[in-house]
Design a protein around this motif. Structure first.
Motif, PDB file in Angstrom:
ATOM      1  N   ARG A 127      60.086  41.529  26.212  1.00 25.56           N
ATOM      2  CA  ARG A 127      59.604  43.153  25.282  1.00 25.56           C
ATOM      3  C   ARG A 127      58.128  42.011  24.804  1.00 25.56           C
ATOM      4  NH1 ARG A 127      63.313  46.423  24.524  1.00 25.56           N
ATOM      5  NH2 ARG A 127      61.823  47.449  22.741  1.00 25.56           N
ATOM      6  N   HIS A 181      53.897  45.267  28.998  1.00 22.22           N
ATOM      7  CA  HIS A 181      52.753  45.592  28.880  1.00 22.22           C
ATOM      8  C   HIS A 181      51.640  45.103  30.017  1.00 22.22           C
ATOM      9  CE1 HIS A 181      53.946  48.205  25.935  1.00 22.22           C
ATOM     10  NE2 HIS A 181      54.400  48.967  26.193  1.00 22.22           N
ATOM     11  N   SER A 197      48.790  49.235  18.519  1.00 18.94           N
ATOM     12  CA  SER A 197      48.464  47.584  19.055  1.00 18.94           C
ATOM     13  C   SER A 197      47.214  47.154  18.450  1.00 18.94           C
ATOM     14  CB  SER A 197      47.724  48.588  20.464  1.00 18.94           C
ATOM     15  OG  SER A 197      46.837  49.541  20.110  1.00 18.94           O
ATOM     16  N   THR A 202      53.463  48.483  20.828  1.00 25.21           N
ATOM     17  CA  THR A 202      54.170  49.065  20.328  1.00 25.21           C
ATOM     18  C   THR A 202      54.357  51.050  20.155  1.00 25.21           C
ATOM     19  OG1 THR A 202      56.412  48.785  18.514  1.00 25.21           O
ATOM     20  CG2 THR A 202      53.886  48.912  18.033  1.00 25.21           C
ATOM     21  N   THR A 207      57.558  49.619  22.785  1.00 26.26           N
ATOM     22  CA  THR A 207      57.379  48.224  23.905  1.00 26.26           C
ATOM     23  C   THR A 207      58.869  48.705  24.475  1.00 26.26           C
ATOM     24  OG1 THR A 207      57.491  46.354  24.572  1.00 26.26           O
ATOM     25  CG2 THR A 207      58.119  46.596  22.903  1.00 26.26           C
ATOM     26  N   ASN A 246      50.233  51.403  27.424  1.00 25.82           N
ATOM     27  CA  ASN A 246      49.874  50.357  26.818  1.00 25.82           C
ATOM     28  C   ASN A 246      49.058  50.888  26.213  1.00 25.82           C
ATOM     29  OD1 ASN A 246      48.675  48.090  25.982  1.00 25.82           O
ATOM     30  ND2 ASN A 246      48.270  47.022  28.525  1.00 25.82           N
TER      31      ASN A 246
END
Length: 630
Positions: free
Chosen positions: A178, A182, A276, A293, A295, A323
């Motif tokens: 997790r 990304h 982020s 997040t 994710t 992302n």
């Protein structure tokens, strides 16, 4: 006795019609004979051509009909973090396949196999379609990820299930899944447009990179397929194996990411709905952490995909597959004032001694632009950055004009993407007069310059761009982000920025004041590490207009929170940027996140520790040219 008189019979002449018939027969025979001779000659020439002149070509075609080449999928290279923590690797995959040509009844075989391995209706339809489209002697994948018990039972019952085949291949396993989702991305089945590009894509169950590093470096990670040569009969059945060529394993990659710091960063932003954060090594440009997040777990979408889980991910309104650190485009808000200050100093429209009064707003024509608070008194560039005075930067932007502001912003790393191994980047927008004419077919107005000076209006950027800009301000060098490390690459200083070092010192002083001086907008987020200071800049960007505010929920009406920072302030090593969507004020939501993540980076000091070297070297990321400031 009377002698008989001798009678002489002379040759009689043939009638004319007899002579004509004989002549016609001879000519016909000659023509037929000539034609036969020509045909036999042509046949002989053709046989000579086939058996002697073109024998090598036909021998090759004969061998191709007699021999079959089957590709062998290579093992995919592993991915590690900078200290050797395993991020992704290939694991053994037990599979079940079927050869339709050897099945007495393909539906009957599937019914028998379903008693051991579940075969859904969708899988049954896929297998039947594949059997109709391709040769019956080409294997079709039924199931993978079998348990050892299922695999053993199928092999025991193989004589009773004609056409059934089991084999061992590989599947992709992701660790720390997790936090790294990304960045690393995931693998998946090749699309229809990709199958014809490489024969290895046609292998049952073969997967290729779909997102992240897995996609960017797919060729290096994939390796080269091997092959096995078989002799087959006229119906395509294997008679014997003639030889094989082993596959070449893909190259291992070592990322600049510190897995521990990445996990800390994700844990720190999980309290927010959408956020982020990015952390850079300002000396090498290495990306130490890049968390976004919400994710997801790439193991859920790379192997044995659950359709319900996939629908849940793809339809989630917060888009967990995106992302945000590279694709989220946000108005930078007051964090952009660092750029405006440098651009104004570079243009000579402000200096460190000039002060401006702030009456709480700024007028352009009949339009009034407000300041977030009425400062009053004289404010210089240091206090303007520390207190985030809007009026000071309205006036600065108006004096220099949008074109010069845009030029310096691009020189500091905004409005562009980076060749650092991350697909899906957005460039953001750094507007100027030419941009508006090209995109909106309209002239540029002074009010738009004023609002751009505080990072609003058309201006937008990504968290990665903000982190790069912070690193460039901290070092005075044209730092570029990197995600993949190479042991062959030598660490060389980045080129110097085309900005006056004295101007950079003025801006850095203001950023230090933001965090460490009374009246600074992020005073509560100062580092708690003794004798170490952090420099930063808060930002709060408005995302809705007055006209559509009533249509949105309370969450959607809230402003974005931003914060950029670097530390230590006297010898910069780490730079960071954080964006919290609809998080409110930058000092309350984003600054504490950056403080905690940078604190962990300073205590752990990943940039000062030796890095892991993989068995196979990773290709260095390309470095883009730096745009000069004139």
């Amino acid at each position: 006795m009377r002698k008989k008189k001798a009678i002489h019979y002379g040759a009689r002449k043939k009638p004319d019609y007899t002579r004509k018939q004989s002549y016609r027969f001879s000519r016909r025979a000659l023509l037929v004979g000539g034609a036969q001779a020509g045909l036999f000659g042509l046949l002989g020439w053709r046989l000579h051509q086939l058996q002697i002149l073109d024998s090598s070509d036909y021998r090759l075609l004969s061998d191709e009909n007699r021999m079959m080449m089957q590709l062998v999928a290579p093992s995919r290279g592993s991915i590690y973090d900078r200290f050797g923590a395993l991020i992704a690797e290939d694991k053994e995959n037990l599979r079940l396949l079927v050869l339709p040509a050897f099945c007495k009844s393909l539906p009957g075989t599937l019914d028998a196999l379903s008693k051991i391995v579940p075969v859904s209706g969708a899988t049954r339809d896929r297998v039947m379609r594949a059997a109709r489209r391709q040769s019956g002697y080409y294997p079709v994948l039924i199931a993978e990820g079998l348990t050892w018990r299922q695999f053993a039972l199928l092999n025991v019952l193989a004589p009773q299930l004609p056409g059934m085949r089991t084999d061992r291949s590989a599947y992709r396993k992701y660790y720390h899944s997790r936090p790294m989702a990304h960045l690393v991305g995931y693998v998946g089945m090749a699309g229809k447009e990709e199958v014809d590009l490489d024969p290895v894509m046609r292998l049952p169950g073969f997967r290729t990179g779909r997102t992240g590093v897995e996609k960017t470096f797919d060729r290096e990670l994939r390796g080269s397929p091997g092959s096995i040569k078989y002799e087959v009969d006229s119906r395509g059945r294997v008679v014997r194996e003639l030889g094989s060529k082993p596959s070449t394993r893909g190259r291992d990659l070592v990322l600049s990411i510190d897995q521990h710091l990445q996990t800390v960063a994700l844990d720190r932003i999980k309290e927010h709905r959408v956020a982020s954060v990015v952390v850079l090594d300002v000396v090498t440009g290495g990306i130490l952490a890049m968390a976004s997040t919400p994710t997801f777990d790439p193991n859920d979408v790379a192997f044995d995909v659950n359709l319900e889980r996939w629908r849940e991910l793809s339809r989630n309104p917060d888009h967990p597959l995106n992302n945000r650190a590279i694709s989220g485009q946000y108005p930078p808000g007051s964090t952009f004032k660092v750029v405006t200050a440098l651009a104004g100093l570079h243009a000579g429209v402000i200096d460190e001694h000039e002060t401006m009064s702030c009456p709480g707003g700024y007028s352009v024509g009949r339009k009034r632009f407000r300041c977030w608070k009425a400062h009053g008194g004289g404010i210089n560039v240091h206090e303007a950055i520390k207190q985030s005075c809007d009026t000071y930067f309205y006036e600065t932007a108006k004096r220099m004009g949008i074109d010069h502001l845009a030029m310096v912003a691009r020189h500091l790393g905004l409005g562009r993407t980076y060749d650092c191994g991350l697909p899906g980047q957005r460039a953001g927008i750094i507007p100027d007069q030419a941009w508006k004419r090209a995109n909106l077919m309209e002239a540029w107005y002074t009010g738009e310059t004023v609002i751009a000076g505080i990072g609003q209006g058309f201006v937008s950027s990504t968290p990665l761009q903000l982190a790069v800009t912070t690193a460039r301000v901290a070092t005075g060098r044209a730092v570029l982000p990197k995600l993949v490390m190479s042991p062959e690459e030598k660490a060389e200083p980045w080129p110097l920025l085309s900005l006056d070092p004295a101007h950079l010192d003025m801006v850095r002083s203001g950023m230090i004041g933001v965090v460490n001086e009374p009246g600074g907008t992020a005073r509560r987020s100062a580092l708690e590490i003794p004798n170490m200071l952090m420099a930063g800049k808060t930002g709060t960007s408005q995302v809705v207009s007055f006209h559509n505010e009533h249509k949105l929920s309370a969450y959607e009406r809230e402003t974005h929170a931003l914060f950029i920072a670097y530390a230590p302030a006297d010898a910069p090593r780490y730079a960071a940027a954080c964006v919290v969507e609809h998080g409110g004020g930058g000092s309350a939501a984003a600054a504490p996140v950056v403080r905690d993540v940078i604190t962990e980076a300073l205590l752990r000091d990943p940039a000062g520790r030796p890095t892991f070297v993989a068995n196979s070297d990773a290709p260095p990321a390309a470095v883009a040219a730096v745009e000069p400031v004139r």
